[in-house]
Enzyme design. Structure first.
Site, PDB file in Angstrom:
ATOM      1  CB  SER A   1       3.682  -0.208  -2.174  1.00 54.52           C
ATOM      2  OG  SER A   1       5.046  -0.485  -2.030  1.00 54.52           O
TER       3      SER A   1
ATOM      4  CB  SER B   1       5.103  -3.958  -2.722  1.00 51.73           C
ATOM      5  OG  SER B   1       4.100  -3.391  -1.882  1.00 51.73           O
TER       6      SER B   1
ATOM      7  CE  LYS C   1       0.924  -5.295  -1.294  1.00 52.42           C
ATOM      8  NZ  LYS C   1       1.468  -3.942  -1.092  1.00 52.42           N
TER       9      LYS C   1
END
EC number: 6.3.5.7
Length: 493
Positions: A183, A159, A79
């Protein structure tokens, strides 16, 4: 040879150790898949071809000499919130334009120490603020799943939408992710993948770009529960550079899989039956209860009475912390710089151009609730509510409950640029209704795919555990996974 990208981490590990395949072959298979298909999903914002091949070559040398680590040769996506030395690290924000840190986050350093291979950096909501991966400077991520009979693009959740989409589309063997209010678990539920959010303090936050420091926690998105256990073993560690990191031994999580759940007490909270929740989510929940009961677990009704206050309290505390954390992005030392007539003008122009609308919204909310005259009315009160939420969980666990089963999300994935969501930010925030309580209390939780809705889209169930008892979650999640089966999107790309 079977398409190497179909292998789970555990399967690839076995073949690598048996020398049936090489790390270079496996890495090349993923890089080929990324080059061919990433444009369909927008999951990667940077692909590190040369670094990946170099790391894979080094893995092959270690494997040949019998010195392979726990993740030797396994290609992972990272990420864009985790600092990776010399590699694009921008939290999917324009304000960090061109930033390449000269240091490595503790979590990624742990993965590389165990032999993992870096494929690239994954898309996300800007600064992890969002529930649909539509706030990214690089544009939205598309879900590999589509509703039956429809060609409409769906969100991958947020997210960590890039992490979830890349894992579901087999563009990496597994991915790191972060969870501040859901998330990891929400995008995992939307993409038919497993999302593991460990206890606060289990994984170091050092080198991970901060959103809300008292809530952020690193975790993983993987194809199955075994892979989640393998990844957490490598990611977790004590870290002197993170004062919230806990000095506890990291268990062999994988050994928990397949252990009996007989005698485990699973709590079912009444407060998670919310107005407007689709019947199919309730049906799925009942199926999950049946899976665990049939495996020998005891099902008990519990009450978490302050759950209804969790979402409003979360959306006071997290923006407050964000407004403080994001004050460091000013255009002076790194990232975007928009010249101004003086230093204040430079700050204002840089932040106006560098931050997206959702980040600006949350910074403004956070600044407001921390301002003189409102601090006690909002921030202090929200922290008191947070204490009550944690106390609800403590009372349930003290009464003998070992884990809690709830839905992961109130619905399946929705459309990109959904008009209702776009017009009303609160509707978007409601996506976190089942997940934020876990972050407020600092607890571990896992989202596991448990079924499909009437449009053929995946739905997930969430298991919440006691602090630092992730093994119990892996045991129970494995039972659900074995009962429900695994779910793959119909390939259209």
């Amino acid at each position: 040879m079977t398409d190497l990208t179909q292998l789970t981490i555990a399967e690839a590990r076995t073949k690598l150790q048996a020398k049936e395949i090489t790390a270079t072959e496996l890495t090349d298979a993923y890089l080929t898949a990324i080059d061919a298909h990433n444009a369909a999903f927008n999951a990667y914002v940077a692909v590190t071809h040369d670094i990946a091949r170099s790391m894979a070559k080094a893995s092959d040398e270690r494997l040949a000499s019998g010195k392979g680590g726990a993740l030797e040769g396994i290609p992972l996506g990272i990420k864009d919130l985790f600092a990776t030395k010399g590699v694009h690290t921008q939290a999917a924000s324009h304000i960090l334009n061109g930033f390449k840190p000269d240091y490595e986050s503790t979590v990624t350093a742990n993965l590389w120490a165990d032999g993992a291979v870096l494929l690239g950096k994954l898309n996300m909501d800007e600064f992890a603020m969002g529930s649909s991966n539509e706030t990214s400077y690089y544009g939205p991520v598309k879900n590999p799943w589509k509703a039956r009979g429809s060609d409409a693009d769906l969100v991958a959740g947020g997210s960590s939408g890039g992490s979830a989409a890349a894992v579901a589309a087999h563009l990496c063997a597994g991915a790191t992710a972060t969870d501040t209010g859901g998330s990891i678990r929400q995008p995992a539920a939307f993409t038919g993948t497993v999302g593991m959010k460990p206890t606060y303090g289990r994984c170091s936050r050092w080198g991970t770009i901060a959103y809300a420091s008292s809530l952020d926690q690193a975790g993983s998105i993987s194809r199955d529960v075994r892979d989640a256990a393998i990844m957490l073993k490598s990611m977790a560690s004590t870290d002197l550079k993170d004062s919230t990191s806990v000095d506890l031994p990291v268990p062999e999580y994988e050994s928990a899989l397949g252990q009996s759940v007989k005698g485990l007490r699973i709590g079912i909270p009444n407060e998670y039956r919310v107005d407007g929740m689709p019947d199919e989510v309730e049906k799925l929940w009942q199926e999950g209860i049946a899976y665990l009961r049939d495996a020998g677990a005891e099902i008990v009704d519990i009450s978490l009475p302050h759950t209804k206050y969790a979402l409003p309290a979360y959306y006071i505390i997290s923006p407050a912390e964000a407004s403080s954390n994001l004050a460091r992005y000013d255009g002076v030392r790194y990232g975007l710089r928009v010249p101004g007539k003086d230093i204040i003008d430079l700050y204002e122009k840089t932040r106006a151009a560098g931050f997206g609308d959702e980040v600006k919204r949350r910074v403004m909310i956070g600044t407001y609730v921390l301002s003189a005259g409102y601090y006690d009315a909002y921030y202090v009160r929200a922290q008191k509510v947070r204490s009550l939420i944690k106390r609800d969980f403590d009372l349930a666990f003290d009464a003998g409950v070992d884990a809690i089963l709830t839905p992961a999300t109130p619905s399946a994935a929705f459309g990109i640029a959904d008009k209702e969501m776009a017009a009303d930010p609160v509707k978007m925030y409601l996506n976190d209704i089942f997940t934020v309580t876990v972050n407020m209390a600092g607890l571990p939780a896992i989202s596991v795919p448990a079924g499909l809705d009437n449009q053929g889209l995946p739905l997930g169930l969430q298991l919440i555990g006691k602090p630092f008892e992730e093994e119990t979650l892996f045991r129970a999640a494995y039972v659900i996974e074995q009962s429900a089966g695994r779910f793959e999107p119909q390939k259209w790309w």
